[in-house]
Write a protein that holds these residues in place. Structure first.
Motif, PDB file in Angstrom:
ATOM      1  N   ILE A 135       4.035   0.553   2.833  1.00  0.00           N
ATOM      2  CA  ILE A 135       3.550   1.935   2.725  1.00  0.00           C
ATOM      3  C   ILE A 135       2.027   1.963   2.627  1.00  0.00           C
ATOM      4  CG2 ILE A 135       3.468   3.946   1.184  1.00  0.00           C
ATOM      5  CD1 ILE A 135       6.447   3.424   0.584  1.00  0.00           C
ATOM      6  N   ILE A 136       1.464   1.093   1.820  1.00  0.00           N
ATOM      7  CA  ILE A 136      -0.002   1.039   1.683  1.00  0.00           C
ATOM      8  C   ILE A 136      -0.657   0.789   3.037  1.00  0.00           C
ATOM      9  CG2 ILE A 136      -1.918  -0.345   0.748  1.00  0.00           C
ATOM     10  CD1 ILE A 136      -0.127  -0.781  -1.770  1.00  0.00           C
ATOM     11  N   LEU A 142      -6.079  -3.643   8.171  1.00  0.00           N
ATOM     12  CA  LEU A 142      -5.557  -4.623   7.215  1.00  0.00           C
ATOM     13  C   LEU A 142      -6.535  -4.897   6.079  1.00  0.00           C
ATOM     14  CD1 LEU A 142      -3.061  -6.398   6.744  1.00  0.00           C
ATOM     15  CD2 LEU A 142      -4.188  -8.198   8.078  1.00  0.00           C
ATOM     16  N   PHE A 143      -7.816  -4.946   6.376  1.00  0.00           N
ATOM     17  CA  PHE A 143      -8.813  -5.229   5.340  1.00  0.00           C
ATOM     18  C   PHE A 143      -8.781  -4.169   4.244  1.00  0.00           C
ATOM     19  CE2 PHE A 143     -13.174  -4.628   3.701  1.00  0.00           C
ATOM     20  CZ  PHE A 143     -13.350  -5.867   3.094  1.00  0.00           C
ATOM     21  N   PHE A 144      -8.727  -2.890   4.638  1.00  0.00           N
ATOM     22  CA  PHE A 144      -8.702  -1.816   3.656  1.00  0.00           C
ATOM     23  C   PHE A 144      -7.372  -1.819   2.895  1.00  0.00           C
ATOM     24  CE2 PHE A 144      -8.499   2.929   2.690  1.00  0.00           C
ATOM     25  CZ  PHE A 144      -9.359   2.831   1.594  1.00  0.00           C
ATOM     26  N   ALA A 145      -6.282  -2.167   3.589  1.00  0.00           N
ATOM     27  CA  ALA A 145      -4.980  -2.247   2.923  1.00  0.00           C
ATOM     28  C   ALA A 145      -5.006  -3.292   1.810  1.00  0.00           C
ATOM     29  CB  ALA A 145      -3.891  -2.577   3.945  1.00  0.00           C
ATOM     30  N   TYR A 146      -5.621  -4.439   2.084  1.00  0.00           N
ATOM     31  CA  TYR A 146      -5.745  -5.484   1.049  1.00  0.00           C
ATOM     32  C   TYR A 146      -6.558  -4.970  -0.139  1.00  0.00           C
ATOM     33  CZ  TYR A 146      -3.737  -9.500   3.566  1.00  0.00           C
ATOM     34  OH  TYR A 146      -2.891 -10.385   4.180  1.00  0.00           O
ATOM     35  N   THR A 185      -4.460   8.205  -6.510  1.00  0.00           N
ATOM     36  CA  THR A 185      -5.479   8.681  -5.566  1.00  0.00           C
ATOM     37  C   THR A 185      -6.877   8.256  -6.006  1.00  0.00           C
ATOM     38  OG1 THR A 185      -5.566  10.838  -6.678  1.00  0.00           O
ATOM     39  CG2 THR A 185      -4.110  10.642  -4.760  1.00  0.00           C
ATOM     40  N   SER A 186      -7.071   8.014  -7.303  1.00  0.00           N
ATOM     41  CA  SER A 186      -8.378   7.536  -7.776  1.00  0.00           C
ATOM     42  C   SER A 186      -8.696   6.144  -7.257  1.00  0.00           C
ATOM     43  CB  SER A 186      -8.428   7.543  -9.312  1.00  0.00           C
ATOM     44  OG  SER A 186      -7.628   6.504  -9.855  1.00  0.00           O
ATOM     45  N   LEU A 187      -7.653   5.427  -6.777  1.00  0.00           N
ATOM     46  CA  LEU A 187      -7.842   4.101  -6.184  1.00  0.00           C
ATOM     47  C   LEU A 187      -8.147   4.188  -4.693  1.00  0.00           C
ATOM     48  CD1 LEU A 187      -4.798   2.274  -7.844  1.00  0.00           C
ATOM     49  CD2 LEU A 187      -7.130   2.476  -8.716  1.00  0.00           C
ATOM     50  N   GLN A 188      -8.211   5.400  -4.163  1.00  0.00           N
ATOM     51  CA  GLN A 188      -8.415   5.714  -2.749  1.00  0.00           C
ATOM     52  C   GLN A 188      -7.128   5.669  -1.927  1.00  0.00           C
ATOM     53  OE1 GLN A 188     -12.206   3.328  -1.813  1.00  0.00           O
ATOM     54  NE2 GLN A 188     -12.537   5.257  -0.707  1.00  0.00           N
ATOM     55  N   SER A 190      -4.111   7.641  -0.396  1.00  0.00           N
ATOM     56  CA  SER A 190      -3.954   9.049  -0.045  1.00  0.00           C
ATOM     57  C   SER A 190      -2.940   9.700  -0.978  1.00  0.00           C
ATOM     58  CB  SER A 190      -3.489   9.189   1.401  1.00  0.00           C
ATOM     59  OG  SER A 190      -2.141   8.750   1.527  1.00  0.00           O
ATOM     60  N   LYS A 191      -2.994  11.012  -1.073  1.00  0.00           N
ATOM     61  CA  LYS A 191      -2.047  11.742  -1.926  1.00  0.00           C
ATOM     62  C   LYS A 191      -0.619  11.500  -1.460  1.00  0.00           C
ATOM     63  CE  LYS A 191      -1.137  16.395  -3.769  1.00  0.00           C
ATOM     64  NZ  LYS A 191       0.239  16.583  -3.300  1.00  0.00           N
ATOM     65  N   ARG A 192      -0.424  11.511  -0.162  1.00  0.00           N
ATOM     66  CA  ARG A 192       0.931  11.333   0.380  1.00  0.00           C
ATOM     67  C   ARG A 192       1.469   9.938   0.069  1.00  0.00           C
ATOM     68  NH1 ARG A 192       2.142  13.770   6.153  1.00  0.00           N
ATOM     69  NH2 ARG A 192       1.820  15.616   4.859  1.00  0.00           N
ATOM     70  N   LYS A 193       0.654   8.893   0.279  1.00  0.00           N
ATOM     71  CA  LYS A 193       1.111   7.531  -0.025  1.00  0.00           C
ATOM     72  C   LYS A 193       1.357   7.361  -1.523  1.00  0.00           C
ATOM     73  CE  LYS A 193      -0.984   5.085   3.874  1.00  0.00           C
ATOM     74  NZ  LYS A 193      -1.933   4.023   4.297  1.00  0.00           N
ATOM     75  N   SER A 194       0.545   8.000  -2.328  1.00  0.00           N
ATOM     76  CA  SER A 194       0.737   7.939  -3.781  1.00  0.00           C
ATOM     77  C   SER A 194       2.088   8.531  -4.156  1.00  0.00           C
ATOM     78  CB  SER A 194      -0.388   8.693  -4.499  1.00  0.00           C
ATOM     79  OG  SER A 194      -1.645   8.131  -4.204  1.00  0.00           O
ATOM     80  N   GLU A 195       2.408   9.651  -3.562  1.00  0.00           N
ATOM     81  CA  GLU A 195       3.707  10.287  -3.817  1.00  0.00           C
ATOM     82  C   GLU A 195       4.850   9.400  -3.331  1.00  0.00           C
ATOM     83  OE1 GLU A 195       2.172  14.942  -3.389  1.00  0.00           O
ATOM     84  OE2 GLU A 195       3.194  13.946  -1.725  1.00  0.00           O
ATOM     85  N   TYR A 196       4.662   8.783  -2.166  1.00  0.00           N
ATOM     86  CA  TYR A 196       5.702   7.897  -1.646  1.00  0.00           C
ATOM     87  C   TYR A 196       5.981   6.747  -2.621  1.00  0.00           C
ATOM     88  CZ  TYR A 196       4.912  10.019   3.006  1.00  0.00           C
ATOM     89  OH  TYR A 196       4.784  10.875   4.071  1.00  0.00           O
TER      90      TYR A 196
END
Length: 302
Positions: A135-136, A142-146, A185-188, A190-196
């Motif tokens: 999900i992340i 990939l770099f930002f996902a890590y 979301t404070s970790l950057q 997205s709101k949607r991924k946070s909810e997921y």
């Protein structure tokens, strides 16, 4: 360290420790393990005890496991479960003979299986971690996902400290289930991924989603349906999880950007391959689509 905390794990014919450690070392932004001096260090949770294990190559080519630190005393039962974890992580119980035979006659794979011979499909045994990582990583590089995963782990995960470093466990569903969306979301994220992530954590806690249900599924299609009933899990995420956590041999994340880029480069295409092109390729990799994907991903680390 007492000798009972060090033991060998048998490996299948064709396993190459160096090929696997090269893959692990190339993921240099990964926060769930560290590769130091040709050894892999990873924290795992076994029966509510945190163990820091060190994996290296024994002289006979087998894996050598050493428990370098634990939060409680070490027992023979722990050894058995740590061994099972290592075997799962490195997919040591899969016979690759048929995969290598098939790949010898495939235009894309024949060179790769020689170049990366001995590489296993290194997995993500932790179910919640596998889903969360997928999900992340949705629709970002990939770099930002890590970076996002590290922030999540270091904010909400548990660690064990050894030799001046921290070794992390992925946050548990019960922790993430009770985190406000605003904290994620404070970790950057997205709101949607946070909810997921929060929804998935709650589904695991209440039993609506479990590793046991997926293991009992009647094949890939049913397992995919079980996963995609949950918000935030589409076909790509489902196939990724079934490939990396459950070892479905025919899991095939055809929408994966990395896989598409690898095929685009190898086929010398001007644009990314179409879904139809990917499915046609995959039909030639029947029941080995997961390993084909993993070996194709490996070319991106060159």
């Amino acid at each position: 360290m007492e000798m009972e905390n060090v033991w060998k794990v048998a490996v299948p014919e064709g396993f190459r420790f160096q090929e696997n450690i090269r893959y692990l070392a190339n993921a240099n932004h990964e926060c769930m393990y560290q590769v130091i001096n040709n050894q892999v260090l990873k924290a795992i949770n076994v029966d509510k005890t945190v163990f820091l294990i060190e994996l290296s190559e024994a002289k006979c080519g087998e894996l050598l496991v050493r428990v370098v630190k634990s939060s409680h005393s070490f027992s023979e039962a722990n050894r058995s479960k740590i061994t099972a974890y290592v075997r799962d992580w490195f997919d040591l119980d899969t016979d690759l003979a048929d995969f290598y035979q098939m790949a010898e006659n495939d235009i894309f794979l024949q060179t790769l299986v020689h170049t990366f011979y001995g590489l296993r499909l290194i997995g993500i045994p932790n179910f919640f971690e596998a889903i969360s990582w997928a999900i992340i990583g949705q629709q970002i590089n990939l770099f930002f996902a890590y970076k996002l995963k590290r922030r999540l782990v270091e904010r909400f995960g548990q660690s064990i400290r050894w030799n001046g470093g921290d070794y992390w466990l992925f946050p548990t569903p019960d922790v993430i289930a009770n985190v406000p969306v605003s904290e994620l979301t404070s970790l950057q994220l997205s709101k949607r991924k946070s909810e997921y992530l929060i929804d998935i954590a709650r589904s695991i806690i209440d039993g609506a989603l479990s590793k046991e249900k997926l293991l009992a599924a009647d094949g890939l299609e049913e397992a995919e349906k079980i996963l995609t009933r949950h918000r935030g899990i589409g076909s790509w995420t489902a196939h990724y999880v079934l490939m990396r956590c459950f070892r479905f041999p025919n899991a095939f994340p055809i929408a994966d950007a990395g896989l598409q880029n690898a095929i685009k480069q190898l086929a010398r295409l001007e644009k990314k391959p179409s879904k139809e092109y990917m499915l046609q390729l995959g039909s030639g990799w029947e029941n080995w689509q997961g390993y084909a994907t993993f070996y194709l991903w490996r070319t991106l680390y060159q």
